[in-house]
Write a protein that holds these residues in place. Sequence first.
Motif, PDB file in Angstrom:
ATOM      1  N   GLN A   1       0.831  -1.219   0.000  1.00 44.04           N
ATOM      2  CA  GLN A   1       0.000   0.000   0.000  1.00 44.04           C
ATOM      3  C   GLN A   1       0.859   1.259   0.000  1.00 44.04           C
ATOM      4  N   ARG A   2       1.938   1.238   0.742  1.00 46.08           N
ATOM      5  CA  ARG A   2       2.847   2.394   0.746  1.00 46.08           C
ATOM      6  C   ARG A   2       3.420   2.612  -0.653  1.00 46.08           C
TER       7      ARG A   2
ATOM      8  N   VAL B   1      -6.137  -1.534  -5.991  1.00 45.09           N
ATOM      9  CA  VAL B   1      -5.245  -2.172  -5.020  1.00 45.09           C
ATOM     10  C   VAL B   1      -5.770  -1.972  -3.599  1.00 45.09           C
ATOM     11  N   THR B   2      -6.250  -0.776  -3.302  1.00 49.80           N
ATOM     12  CA  THR B   2      -6.773  -0.502  -1.963  1.00 49.80           C
ATOM     13  C   THR B   2      -7.961  -1.402  -1.637  1.00 49.80           C
ATOM     14  N   GLU B   3      -8.853  -1.575  -2.592  1.00 51.83           N
ATOM     15  CA  GLU B   3     -10.002  -2.464  -2.371  1.00 51.83           C
ATOM     16  C   GLU B   3      -9.541  -3.908  -2.185  1.00 51.83           C
ATOM     17  N   ALA B   4      -8.571  -4.339  -2.967  1.00 53.42           N
ATOM     18  CA  ALA B   4      -8.039  -5.698  -2.820  1.00 53.42           C
ATOM     19  C   ALA B   4      -7.424  -5.878  -1.435  1.00 53.42           C
TER      20      ALA B   4
ATOM     21  N   HIS C   1      -9.079   8.699   2.620  1.00 52.42           N
ATOM     22  CA  HIS C   1      -8.179   7.555   2.742  1.00 52.42           C
ATOM     23  C   HIS C   1      -8.062   7.212   4.226  1.00 52.42           C
ATOM     24  N   SER C   2      -8.610   6.084   4.610  1.00 59.61           N
ATOM     25  CA  SER C   2      -8.612   5.750   6.033  1.00 59.61           C
ATOM     26  C   SER C   2      -8.008   4.376   6.321  1.00 59.61           C
ATOM     27  N   MET C   3      -7.274   3.840   5.374  1.00 58.80           N
ATOM     28  CA  MET C   3      -6.691   2.524   5.593  1.00 58.80           C
ATOM     29  C   MET C   3      -5.716   2.537   6.759  1.00 58.80           C
ATOM     30  N   GLY C   4      -4.992   3.617   6.950  1.00 60.03           N
ATOM     31  CA  GLY C   4      -4.068   3.711   8.083  1.00 60.03           C
ATOM     32  C   GLY C   4      -4.791   3.510   9.402  1.00 60.03           C
TER      33      GLY C   4
END
Length: 158
Positions: free
Chosen positions: A51-52, A71-74, A106-109
């Motif tokens: 992700q980075r 990629v984020t959804e995966a 963007h809230s994956m973190g």
Amino acid sequence: MIDTPLNVDQQTYLQAAVAGNLVAASHLVDTRLARGDSALSVYLDLLAIVQRRVGDLWERGELSVAEEHMVTEATQSQMDRLRPMLAPAQRHGARAVLAGADGDWHSMGARIVGDFLLADGWEVLYLGPSVPAVDLAAFATRHEAQLVGISLTVEEGL
């Protein structure tokens, strides 16, 4: 900035995720787990690093927004699969509220931090992206949170 080379698994996962091949991405995660890697290890050594890299590639214009989203959804799909493996048998009673900053989508973190807190025995209330500060504060107070975490991806949001 010079990118650290991705290892074979990281490169394979990135290629599969950019192509939208969730079966191949899932297979790689399953292979890592089958060979004894912990769910936390898969997070740190595979998902977070990829992700980075995706963020760096997007920032340089080497990936489109659509590819970054793919990629984020995966990766979020893989995180959803790994999350049940993280929950400990006992919790210690501490509660965390996590959210993306107002206007930041963007809230994956925050999700990754939440999953690590979950693995450490915390109760995690995850609110998702773009939560207004007033609402976040009221929610955290109402739910007696011991920790409030805010995910922010761009400096302008400070």
